[in-house]
Design a protein around this motif. Structure first.
Motif, PDB file in Angstrom:
ATOM      1  N   ARG A  20       0.839  -1.206   0.000  1.00  0.00           N
ATOM      2  CA  ARG A  20       0.000   0.000   0.000  1.00  0.00           C
ATOM      3  C   ARG A  20       0.875   1.258   0.000  1.00  0.00           C
ATOM      4  NH1 ARG A  20      -2.716   2.173   4.594  1.00  0.00           N
ATOM      5  NH2 ARG A  20      -4.248   3.684   3.888  1.00  0.00           N
ATOM      6  N   THR A  21       1.909   1.246   0.826  1.00  0.00           N
ATOM      7  CA  THR A  21       2.815   2.397   0.914  1.00  0.00           C
ATOM      8  C   THR A  21       3.549   2.603  -0.406  1.00  0.00           C
ATOM      9  OG1 THR A  21       3.083   2.117   3.287  1.00  0.00           O
ATOM     10  CG2 THR A  21       4.829   3.308   2.148  1.00  0.00           C
ATOM     11  N   ILE A  22       4.033   1.532  -1.003  1.00  0.00           N
ATOM     12  CA  ILE A  22       4.755   1.630  -2.277  1.00  0.00           C
ATOM     13  C   ILE A  22       3.825   2.184  -3.358  1.00  0.00           C
ATOM     14  CG2 ILE A  22       5.935   0.319  -4.101  1.00  0.00           C
ATOM     15  CD1 ILE A  22       6.907  -1.590  -1.824  1.00  0.00           C
ATOM     16  N   ARG A  23       2.580   1.696  -3.378  1.00  0.00           N
ATOM     17  CA  ARG A  23       1.603   2.208  -4.366  1.00  0.00           C
ATOM     18  C   ARG A  23       1.300   3.680  -4.115  1.00  0.00           C
ATOM     19  NH1 ARG A  23      -1.309  -2.830  -3.288  1.00  0.00           N
ATOM     20  NH2 ARG A  23      -0.552  -4.350  -4.788  1.00  0.00           N
ATOM     21  N   HIS A  24       1.234   4.067  -2.846  1.00  0.00           N
ATOM     22  CA  HIS A  24       0.978   5.476  -2.491  1.00  0.00           C
ATOM     23  C   HIS A  24       2.116   6.362  -3.012  1.00  0.00           C
ATOM     24  CE1 HIS A  24      -0.214   9.026  -0.288  1.00  0.00           C
ATOM     25  NE2 HIS A  24       0.940   9.035   0.356  1.00  0.00           N
ATOM     26  N   TYR A  25       3.352   5.901  -2.859  1.00  0.00           N
ATOM     27  CA  TYR A  25       4.492   6.677  -3.354  1.00  0.00           C
ATOM     28  C   TYR A  25       4.451   6.778  -4.876  1.00  0.00           C
ATOM     29  CZ  TYR A  25       6.402   6.437   1.382  1.00  0.00           C
ATOM     30  OH  TYR A  25       6.588   6.555   2.736  1.00  0.00           O
ATOM     31  N   GLU A  26       3.892   5.761  -5.527  1.00  0.00           N
ATOM     32  CA  GLU A  26       3.720   5.842  -6.978  1.00  0.00           C
ATOM     33  C   GLU A  26       2.656   6.885  -7.320  1.00  0.00           C
ATOM     34  OE1 GLU A  26       2.273   3.221 -10.845  1.00  0.00           O
ATOM     35  OE2 GLU A  26       2.468   2.223  -8.896  1.00  0.00           O
ATOM     36  N   GLU A  27       1.523   6.832  -6.608  1.00  0.00           N
ATOM     37  CA  GLU A  27       0.425   7.785  -6.871  1.00  0.00           C
ATOM     38  C   GLU A  27       0.867   9.229  -6.675  1.00  0.00           C
ATOM     39  OE1 GLU A  27      -2.618   6.434  -4.197  1.00  0.00           O
ATOM     40  OE2 GLU A  27      -2.762   4.513  -5.260  1.00  0.00           O
ATOM     41  N   THR A  28       1.750   9.457  -5.707  1.00  0.00           N
ATOM     42  CA  THR A  28       2.212  10.819  -5.430  1.00  0.00           C
ATOM     43  C   THR A  28       3.415  11.208  -6.298  1.00  0.00           C
ATOM     44  OG1 THR A  28       3.529   9.988  -3.582  1.00  0.00           O
ATOM     45  CG2 THR A  28       1.352  10.856  -3.056  1.00  0.00           C
ATOM     46  N   GLY A  29       3.830  10.289  -7.185  1.00  0.00           N
ATOM     47  CA  GLY A  29       4.895  10.609  -8.130  1.00  0.00           C
ATOM     48  C   GLY A  29       6.303  10.512  -7.556  1.00  0.00           C
ATOM     49  N   LEU A  30       6.438   9.929  -6.358  1.00  0.00           N
ATOM     50  CA  LEU A  30       7.775   9.833  -5.747  1.00  0.00           C
ATOM     51  C   LEU A  30       8.630   8.750  -6.397  1.00  0.00           C
ATOM     52  CD1 LEU A  30       7.146  10.291  -1.935  1.00  0.00           C
ATOM     53  CD2 LEU A  30       8.662  11.653  -3.359  1.00  0.00           C
ATOM     54  N   VAL A  31       8.034   7.579  -6.585  1.00  0.00           N
ATOM     55  CA  VAL A  31       8.767   6.465  -7.191  1.00  0.00           C
ATOM     56  C   VAL A  31       7.839   5.784  -8.190  1.00  0.00           C
ATOM     57  CG1 VAL A  31       9.984   4.283  -6.819  1.00  0.00           C
ATOM     58  CG2 VAL A  31      10.159   6.098  -5.122  1.00  0.00           C
ATOM     59  N   ILE A  32       8.071   6.047  -9.452  1.00  0.00           N
ATOM     60  CA  ILE A  32       7.277   5.431 -10.523  1.00  0.00           C
ATOM     61  C   ILE A  32       8.006   4.165 -10.959  1.00  0.00           C
ATOM     62  CG2 ILE A  32       6.232   5.803 -12.794  1.00  0.00           C
ATOM     63  CD1 ILE A  32       5.257   7.873 -10.808  1.00  0.00           C
ATOM     64  N   PRO A  33       7.309   3.010 -10.986  1.00  0.00           N
ATOM     65  CA  PRO A  33       7.985   1.788 -11.453  1.00  0.00           C
ATOM     66  C   PRO A  33       8.601   2.026 -12.828  1.00  0.00           C
ATOM     67  CG  PRO A  33       5.747   1.310 -10.708  1.00  0.00           C
ATOM     68  CD  PRO A  33       5.896   2.801 -10.703  1.00  0.00           C
ATOM     69  N   SER A  34       9.793   1.487 -13.024  1.00  0.00           N
ATOM     70  CA  SER A  34      10.518   1.726 -14.272  1.00  0.00           C
ATOM     71  C   SER A  34       9.869   1.069 -15.477  1.00  0.00           C
ATOM     72  CB  SER A  34      11.957   1.234 -14.134  1.00  0.00           C
ATOM     73  OG  SER A  34      12.637   2.072 -13.233  1.00  0.00           O
ATOM     74  N   ALA A  35       9.081   0.023 -15.244  1.00  0.00           N
ATOM     75  CA  ALA A  35       8.486  -0.705 -16.368  1.00  0.00           C
ATOM     76  C   ALA A  35       7.237  -1.433 -15.901  1.00  0.00           C
ATOM     77  CB  ALA A  35       9.503  -1.698 -16.932  1.00  0.00           C
ATOM     78  N   ARG A  36       6.560  -2.019 -16.873  1.00  0.00           N
ATOM     79  CA  ARG A  36       5.415  -2.900 -16.593  1.00  0.00           C
ATOM     80  C   ARG A  36       5.646  -4.200 -17.328  1.00  0.00           C
ATOM     81  NH1 ARG A  36       0.839  -1.353 -13.203  1.00  0.00           N
ATOM     82  NH2 ARG A  36       1.111   0.870 -12.907  1.00  0.00           N
TER      83      ARG A  36
END
Length: 139
Positions: A20-36
């Protein structure tokens, strides 16, 4: 870096952060996964993990998400391989220095808190030992 990609579960284990925390950091633009992945799963690199570790270390020191974003932007810019002008480089280094000083101040405050907590625990232990001795004498 070997370019290895990790799924979010492995990243959570490595960073000790919740999904949940990792996804939150993605939503806030802090850490976007490099790929899918082809199946649409988030894929993270070693660099992404390092960014999450920076955030994990900043959070308990009371830094805001905006401050985390600001520091990551500055370090990204310093790490970028394009040439930086001397003025821009110095401004970025000064920004990083400001965060280092703020972190050092927080560490000092935490040392004081820890010392007080240890004194308090020692006081309680002493009181319990004295009470136990007094009870033993009465018996």
């Amino acid at each position: 870096m070997d370019g290895k990609h990790m799924q979010i579960g492995e990243v959570a284990t490595r960073t000790e952060l919740s999904l949940r925390t990792i996804r939150h950091y993605e939503e806030t633009g802090l850490v976007i996964p490099s790929a899918r992945s082809q199946g649409g799963f988030r894929l993270y690199t070693e660099n992404d993990v390092q960014r999450l570790m920076v955030i994990r270390r900043m959070k308990p020191l009371g830094f805001t998400l905006d401050q985390m974003r600001d520091l990551l932007r500055a370090t990204d810019r310093l790490d970028a391989h394009d040439a930086l002008g001397a003025d821009e480089r110095e401004a970025l280094l000064e920004r990083v220095r400001t965060y280092e000083q703020a972190a050092a101040e927080q560490v000092e405050k935490l040392r004081v808190q820890l010392a007080r907590a240890e004194e308090f625990a020692t006081t309680l232990r002493t009181r319990l030992r004295q009470s136990a001795r007094a009870a033993a004498r009465r018996d």
